[in-house]
Scaffold this motif. Structure first.
Motif, PDB file in Angstrom:
ATOM      1  N   LEU A  36      25.699  40.446  52.836  1.00 32.20           N
ATOM      2  CA  LEU A  36      25.741  39.106  52.250  1.00 32.20           C
ATOM      3  C   LEU A  36      25.688  39.173  50.722  1.00 32.20           C
ATOM      4  N   ARG A  37      24.853  40.050  50.201  1.00 28.17           N
ATOM      5  CA  ARG A  37      24.745  40.212  48.749  1.00 28.17           C
ATOM      6  C   ARG A  37      26.063  40.766  48.187  1.00 28.17           C
ATOM      7  N   LEU A  38      26.644  41.737  48.873  1.00 32.02           N
ATOM      8  CA  LEU A  38      27.930  42.282  48.473  1.00 32.02           C
ATOM      9  C   LEU A  38      29.005  41.195  48.506  1.00 32.02           C
ATOM     10  N   ASN A  39      28.966  40.353  49.532  1.00 33.79           N
ATOM     11  CA  ASN A  39      29.931  39.267  49.672  1.00 33.79           C
ATOM     12  C   ASN A  39      29.872  38.321  48.475  1.00 33.79           C
ATOM     13  N   ARG A  40      28.671  37.951  48.051  1.00 30.95           N
ATOM     14  CA  ARG A  40      28.538  37.042  46.905  1.00 30.95           C
ATOM     15  C   ARG A  40      29.049  37.679  45.621  1.00 30.95           C
ATOM     16  N   LYS A  41      28.720  38.950  45.419  1.00 33.62           N
ATOM     17  CA  LYS A  41      29.178  39.635  44.206  1.00 33.62           C
ATOM     18  C   LYS A  41      30.696  39.779  44.193  1.00 33.62           C
ATOM     19  N   MET A  42      31.280  40.112  45.330  1.00 32.54           N
ATOM     20  CA  MET A  42      32.727  40.269  45.393  1.00 32.54           C
ATOM     21  C   MET A  42      33.435  38.931  45.217  1.00 32.54           C
ATOM     22  N   MET A  43      32.865  37.853  45.750  1.00 40.56           N
ATOM     23  CA  MET A  43      33.465  36.537  45.537  1.00 40.56           C
ATOM     24  C   MET A  43      33.444  36.175  44.056  1.00 40.56           C
ATOM     25  N   ALA A  44      32.360  36.502  43.367  1.00 40.92           N
ATOM     26  CA  ALA A  44      32.287  36.223  41.925  1.00 40.92           C
ATOM     27  C   ALA A  44      33.339  37.037  41.175  1.00 40.92           C
ATOM     28  N   ALA A  45      33.435  38.324  41.473  1.00 42.87           N
ATOM     29  CA  ALA A  45      34.406  39.185  40.782  1.00 42.87           C
ATOM     30  C   ALA A  45      35.839  38.740  41.079  1.00 42.87           C
ATOM     31  N   PHE A  46      36.146  38.455  42.348  1.00 43.02           N
ATOM     32  CA  PHE A  46      37.510  38.046  42.702  1.00 43.02           C
ATOM     33  C   PHE A  46      37.875  36.684  42.107  1.00 43.02           C
ATOM     34  N   SER A  47      36.908  35.773  42.026  1.00 45.69           N
ATOM     35  CA  SER A  47      37.222  34.469  41.434  1.00 45.69           C
ATOM     36  C   SER A  47      37.514  34.610  39.939  1.00 45.69           C
ATOM     37  N   VAL A  48      36.737  35.432  39.227  1.00 45.20           N
ATOM     38  CA  VAL A  48      37.011  35.660  37.799  1.00 45.20           C
ATOM     39  C   VAL A  48      38.378  36.322  37.623  1.00 45.20           C
ATOM     40  N   LEU A  49      38.664  37.347  38.435  1.00 45.91           N
ATOM     41  CA  LEU A  49      39.969  38.020  38.344  1.00 45.91           C
ATOM     42  C   LEU A  49      41.119  37.058  38.611  1.00 45.91           C
ATOM     43  N   THR A  50      40.972  36.212  39.622  1.00 49.24           N
ATOM     44  CA  THR A  50      42.034  35.264  39.965  1.00 49.24           C
ATOM     45  C   THR A  50      42.283  34.289  38.820  1.00 49.24           C
ATOM     46  N   ILE A  51      41.214  33.756  38.253  1.00 54.22           N
ATOM     47  CA  ILE A  51      41.359  32.800  37.154  1.00 54.22           C
ATOM     48  C   ILE A  51      42.023  33.468  35.947  1.00 54.22           C
ATOM     49  N   ILE A  52      41.549  34.646  35.596  1.00 51.67           N
ATOM     50  CA  ILE A  52      42.077  35.319  34.408  1.00 51.67           C
ATOM     51  C   ILE A  52      43.530  35.755  34.610  1.00 51.67           C
ATOM     52  N   TYR A  53      43.865  36.274  35.791  1.00 51.85           N
ATOM     53  CA  TYR A  53      45.249  36.676  36.038  1.00 51.85           C
ATOM     54  C   TYR A  53      46.194  35.471  36.005  1.00 51.85           C
ATOM     55  N   HIS A  54      45.736  34.336  36.525  1.00 43.84           N
ATOM     56  CA  HIS A  54      46.579  33.149  36.468  1.00 43.84           C
ATOM     57  C   HIS A  54      46.706  32.633  35.031  1.00 43.84           C
ATOM     58  N   CYS A  55      45.647  32.738  34.244  1.00 43.69           N
ATOM     59  CA  CYS A  55      45.748  32.355  32.824  1.00 43.69           C
ATOM     60  C   CYS A  55      46.764  33.242  32.096  1.00 43.69           C
ATOM     61  N   MET A  56      46.749  34.535  32.410  1.00 47.76           N
ATOM     62  CA  MET A  56      47.722  35.432  31.778  1.00 47.76           C
ATOM     63  C   MET A  56      49.137  35.152  32.276  1.00 47.76           C
ATOM     64  N   ALA A  57      49.288  34.860  33.564  1.00 45.33           N
ATOM     65  CA  ALA A  57      50.618  34.605  34.120  1.00 45.33           C
ATOM     66  C   ALA A  57      51.239  33.337  33.535  1.00 45.33           C
ATOM     67  N   PHE A  58      50.411  32.313  33.295  1.00 42.99           N
ATOM     68  CA  PHE A  58      50.924  31.052  32.757  1.00 42.99           C
ATOM     69  C   PHE A  58      50.746  30.953  31.239  1.00 42.99           C
ATOM     70  N   ASP A  59      50.419  32.078  30.611  1.00 44.10           N
ATOM     71  CA  ASP A  59      50.318  32.177  29.152  1.00 44.10           C
ATOM     72  C   ASP A  59      49.296  31.198  28.567  1.00 44.10           C
ATOM     73  N   TYR A  79      44.993  41.353  23.750  1.00 39.82           N
ATOM     74  CA  TYR A  79      44.827  40.282  24.719  1.00 39.82           C
ATOM     75  C   TYR A  79      43.329  40.111  24.986  1.00 39.82           C
ATOM     76  N   SER A  80      42.741  39.136  24.327  1.00 40.34           N
ATOM     77  CA  SER A  80      41.290  38.962  24.385  1.00 40.34           C
ATOM     78  C   SER A  80      40.800  38.614  25.785  1.00 40.34           C
ATOM     79  N   ILE A  81      41.619  37.937  26.557  1.00 43.12           N
ATOM     80  CA  ILE A  81      41.203  37.547  27.899  1.00 43.12           C
ATOM     81  C   ILE A  81      41.003  38.776  28.804  1.00 43.12           C
ATOM     82  N   ARG A  82      41.725  39.847  28.532  1.00 44.06           N
ATOM     83  CA  ARG A  82      41.553  41.087  29.297  1.00 44.06           C
ATOM     84  C   ARG A  82      40.155  41.663  29.052  1.00 44.06           C
ATOM     85  N   PHE A  83      39.699  41.603  27.812  1.00 38.20           N
ATOM     86  CA  PHE A  83      38.358  42.097  27.499  1.00 38.20           C
ATOM     87  C   PHE A  83      37.292  41.195  28.102  1.00 38.20           C
TER      88      PHE A  83
END
Length: 150
Positions: A36-59, A79-83
């Motif tokens: 359960l703890r792993l699930n919460r951490k992975m959801m946080a990491a995947f949500s940040v990755l998804t948001i940032i990748y979509h920001c980069m894709a749509f410039d 690319y500051s968003i990558r950092f």
């Protein structure tokens, strides 16, 4: 994207556990609590990755001209968003990979927490080393980031 797929998988897993009532039934199971703890951490990491990748894709992000291009000409871009992504996600993933066995009473021990915090700090320092305009300060920051890495 792959990050969105990972988020959907982890969200479905969490919803399935909650819907079946297993979250309350297996609270004494140490392996389940770790999952359960792993699930919460992975959801946080995947949500940040998804948001940032979509920001980069749509410039939708800020691009800086690096100090090398500023001082010597050229087309170095930062690319500051990558950092930002590295600063948020790297410590989370780092803490997942280095979890210690729990104490006999079931409380978590994570000896990697200080290292994961330092990982985020040296990501910020290395980003600043690329964005700052003074060459001496940039080399100082980049050198310090490499020293922190090792």
């Amino acid at each position: 994207t792959l990050a969105l797929t990972g988020f959907i998988y982890e969200a479905c897993w969490a919803l399935a556990m909650k819907a079946m009532g297993l979250q309350n039934a297996l609270t004494d199971d140490l392996t389940f609590r770790r999952r359960l703890r792993l699930n919460r951490k992975m959801m946080a990491a995947f949500s940040v990755l998804t948001i940032i990748y979509h920001c980069m894709a749509f410039d939708i992000h800020r691009v800086h001209k690096g100090w090398l291009a500023e001082n010597h000409g050229g087309h170095q871009v930062v690319y500051s968003i990558r950092f930002l992504e590295w600063t948020i996600c790297a410590p989370i993933v780092f803490s997942i990979s280095g979890q210690l066995q729990h104490s006999p009473d079931g409380s978590p021990r994570n000896g990697i927490a200080p290292s994961s915090l330092l990982t985020g700090i040296y990501c910020i320092i290395s980003w600043q080393g690329l964005v700052v305009k003074d060459a001496f300060v940039a080399w100082l920051l980049i050198t310090f980031a490499f020293v922190c890495y090792f």
